[in-house]
Every structure is written in structure tokens, then in C-alpha cells.
Write a protein that holds these residues in place. Structure first.
Motif, short mmCIF file in Angstrom:
data_model
loop_
_atom_site.label_atom_id
_atom_site.label_comp_id
_atom_site.label_asym_id
_atom_site.label_seq_id
_atom_site.Cartn_x
_atom_site.Cartn_y
_atom_site.Cartn_z
N LYS A 166 24.01 4.02 -4.47
CA LYS A 166 23.28 3.25 -3.47
C LYS A 166 21.92 3.92 -3.21
N LEU A 167 20.89 3.11 -2.97
CA LEU A 167 19.57 3.66 -2.68
C LEU A 167 19.60 4.47 -1.39
N ALA A 168 19.04 5.68 -1.45
CA ALA A 168 18.94 6.52 -0.26
C ALA A 168 17.53 6.48 0.32
N MET A 169 16.53 6.68 -0.54
CA MET A 169 15.15 6.75 -0.08
C MET A 169 14.21 6.20 -1.13
N GLU A 170 13.09 5.64 -0.65
CA GLU A 170 12.03 5.28 -1.59
C GLU A 170 10.66 5.38 -0.91
N ASP A 171 9.67 5.75 -1.73
CA ASP A 171 8.28 5.77 -1.30
C ASP A 171 7.66 4.42 -1.66
N LEU A 172 6.89 3.86 -0.75
CA LEU A 172 6.13 2.67 -1.09
C LEU A 172 4.78 3.06 -1.70
N ALA B 207 6.52 4.07 4.64
CA ALA B 207 5.31 3.24 4.62
C ALA B 207 4.14 4.01 4.03
N ARG B 208 3.19 3.28 3.45
CA ARG B 208 2.02 3.94 2.86
C ARG B 208 1.06 4.43 3.94
N SER B 209 0.87 3.64 5.00
CA SER B 209 -0.03 4.03 6.09
C SER B 209 0.18 3.05 7.24
N LEU B 210 -0.46 3.35 8.36
CA LEU B 210 -0.38 2.43 9.50
C LEU B 210 -1.02 1.08 9.16
N LYS B 211 -2.07 1.11 8.34
CA LYS B 211 -2.79 -0.12 8.02
C LYS B 211 -2.00 -1.07 7.11
N THR B 212 -1.02 -0.51 6.37
CA THR B 212 -0.29 -1.33 5.40
C THR B 212 1.09 -1.75 5.88
N ILE B 213 1.37 -1.58 7.18
CA ILE B 213 2.72 -1.86 7.68
C ILE B 213 3.16 -3.30 7.40
N PRO B 214 2.33 -4.34 7.62
CA PRO B 214 2.81 -5.71 7.32
C PRO B 214 3.26 -5.87 5.86
N GLU B 215 2.44 -5.39 4.92
CA GLU B 215 2.83 -5.48 3.51
C GLU B 215 4.04 -4.61 3.19
N ASP B 216 4.10 -3.43 3.80
CA ASP B 216 5.23 -2.54 3.55
C ASP B 216 6.52 -3.10 4.12
N MET B 217 6.44 -3.81 5.25
CA MET B 217 7.63 -4.49 5.79
C MET B 217 8.09 -5.60 4.86
N ALA B 218 7.13 -6.33 4.28
CA ALA B 218 7.50 -7.39 3.35
C ALA B 218 8.19 -6.81 2.11
N ALA B 219 7.73 -5.63 1.67
CA ALA B 219 8.29 -5.01 0.46
C ALA B 219 9.66 -4.37 0.72
N SER B 220 9.83 -3.74 1.89
CA SER B 220 11.05 -2.96 2.13
C SER B 220 12.11 -3.72 2.95
N LYS B 221 11.70 -4.81 3.62
CA LYS B 221 12.61 -5.64 4.41
C LYS B 221 13.47 -4.81 5.37
N PRO B 222 12.84 -4.05 6.26
CA PRO B 222 13.62 -3.21 7.19
C PRO B 222 14.43 -4.04 8.18
N THR B 223 15.61 -3.52 8.54
CA THR B 223 16.44 -4.19 9.54
C THR B 223 16.15 -3.65 10.94
#
Length: 237
Positions: A1-7, A221-237
């Protein structure tokens, strides 16, 4: 199972739980073989990334004392913390290589410099990747841990100016995790997006250790500025 990933695309940007365990054991064992002894202090500085977590967890499992350092501090404050913490080793991201190369003559106590980004050892800088890849250990040499020994020294100014080292034991950290799980149910299918700097004890405890303790996954997340895109990519609950 995935534990961690960098965006962000770092050298080790994704690990399953079994790979995480393997990398922690190999990295910790390789640090032992370099000559770093139990209770030695290791400073870690860099961006939020899987390799920061591997370094932190290797320290916890191999009875080193981890000193997380804020890479956003002034150069003088960074050097002061590394010096005052009695760090024997410094694990750092490639973005800080030039700074460390320029200032390493000041850091008389640091014997081992380990880069997260080098492919192989270059001059005095070891490669974290090379240390992991070349290590054959299966974890049979894990030291016995005293849960009431200092495990981590966090430098924080609080509201009083100059940073002071706050000492946490493994029992301190694990009791936090148990208490958090009593307050909120976290499921293995939950996904956490890490935004705050990982050297902060809040992010490290709530956004890294507790998700792993719960069998969830952590996405940096890559940075504060990329949170919307990073949320779309990682689908956090």
C-alpha cells in the motif's frame, strides 16, 4: 500500500509501506557503518519530501537523536542550530549544497555530510541514494530503544526571540499519536496532504507520523501556491 509520495519530482518520490521499511533499515544501517553511534545527533534540513521522512524515521529506529532544522531561517541561525545541537551528521537537500559547502569549515563538530540529491559521493558529501542502494542489511542490527531517552530536539523560539532546543522522547511522540487516535478515527484509505513545513512538530506529528501510524497515505504539496492543483492530484480526505 502507498505510504508516502512527493508531488515534486525528487529522487525517491514515492514509497509503499514495505519499501519505506526497507529504505529506513538500509539507511539507518549505512549510517551505523559510517561510524554514527547510538545517541549521536543528526541534523536534517530540507523541503517536505519522502527522503526527509526516511531520515527522521531511520533516526528513530536506530537510536539517533534527530534535530529538524528550518531551511527558511537566516544562514546564521541555521549554522547556530547545527552547532549548538552538537550534530555529528547533517542530512540536507541539494538546494542547500552550495551554502553548506561554503560554510562547512565553521561546523567543526559535523563529521558526515549526506546529500538527499547526489547520485554518488562527491568529495566530502555522501549520497543518501548511494548509501541506501549499497546497503545489504535486513535489520538484524537494530539497537534496543529506551523510550525515555531524548529522540528529537526541536529548536523553537516560541514567543521569546532566540530559538531554544525542546527535547522530546520517543514516549512523548508515541503518546501523542495514541491520544490523537482516541480523538478521531483515521482509516487506511484516508489520504493526507502535507502543506506545513515538515520540521514543524505539528506537521511532523499530525501530518506524517499519525497517518503512517494509522496506515494512511501522506502526500507532500509542492508549495502553498500549488495547493488547488496538488489537491486535485492527491485527492486528500
Amino acid at each position: 500500500k502507498l505510504a508516502m509520495e512527493d508531488l515534486t519530482n525528487y529522487p525517491i518520490s514515492k514509497v509503499t509501506y514495505s519499501k519505506l521499511n526497507e529504505y529506513i533499515i538500509k539507511f539507518g544501517s549505512s549510517l551505523q557503518k559510517l561510524g554514527i553511534k547510538p545517541r549521536d545527533h543528526i541534523a536534517v534540513i530540507g523541503e517536505n519530501r519522502v527522503q526527509w521522512a526516511i531520515a527522521f524515521l531511520a533516526g528513530m529506529m536506530y537510536d539517533f537523536v534527530i534535530v529538524p532544522v528550518d531551511k527558511g531561517l537566516t544562514p546564521g541561525d541555521i549554522l547556530n542550530i547545527i552547532h549548538e545541537s552538537d550534530a555529528t551528521a547533517l542530512i540536507f537537500s541539494g538546494s542547500l549544497s552550495d551554502f553548506i559547502k561554503e560554510k562547512k569549515n565553521i561546523l567543526a563538530k559535523v563529521k558526515f555530510y549526506i546529500s538527499m540529491d547526489l547520485d554518488r559521493k562527491q568529495e566530502d558529501f555522501y549520497s543518501m541514494l548511494e548509501l541506501i542502494k549499497s546497503e545489504k542489511s535486513n535489520g538484524t542490527n537494530l539497537p534496543k530503544i529506551n523510550p525515555d531517552d531524548v529522540a528529537e530536539i526541536i529548536y523553537t523560539s516560541g514567543s521569546l526571540g532566540r530559538a531554544k532546543g525542546v527535547m522530546l522522547t520517543q514516549r512523548n511522540i508515541s503518546s501523542n499519536l495514541v491520544a490523537m487516535r482516541q480523538m478521531i478515527t483515521i482509516y487506511p484509505e484516508d489520504r493526507f496532504l502535507g502543506v506545513l513545513p515538515i520540521h514543524h512538530t505539528y506537521q511532523c506529528t499530525c501530518g506524517l507520523l499519525c497517518p503512517l501510524y494509522s496506515g494512511s497515505s501522506v502526500h507532500f504539496a509542492r508549495s502553498l501556491k500549488t495547493i488547488p492543483e496538488d489537491m486535485a492530484a492527491s485527492k486528500p480526505t
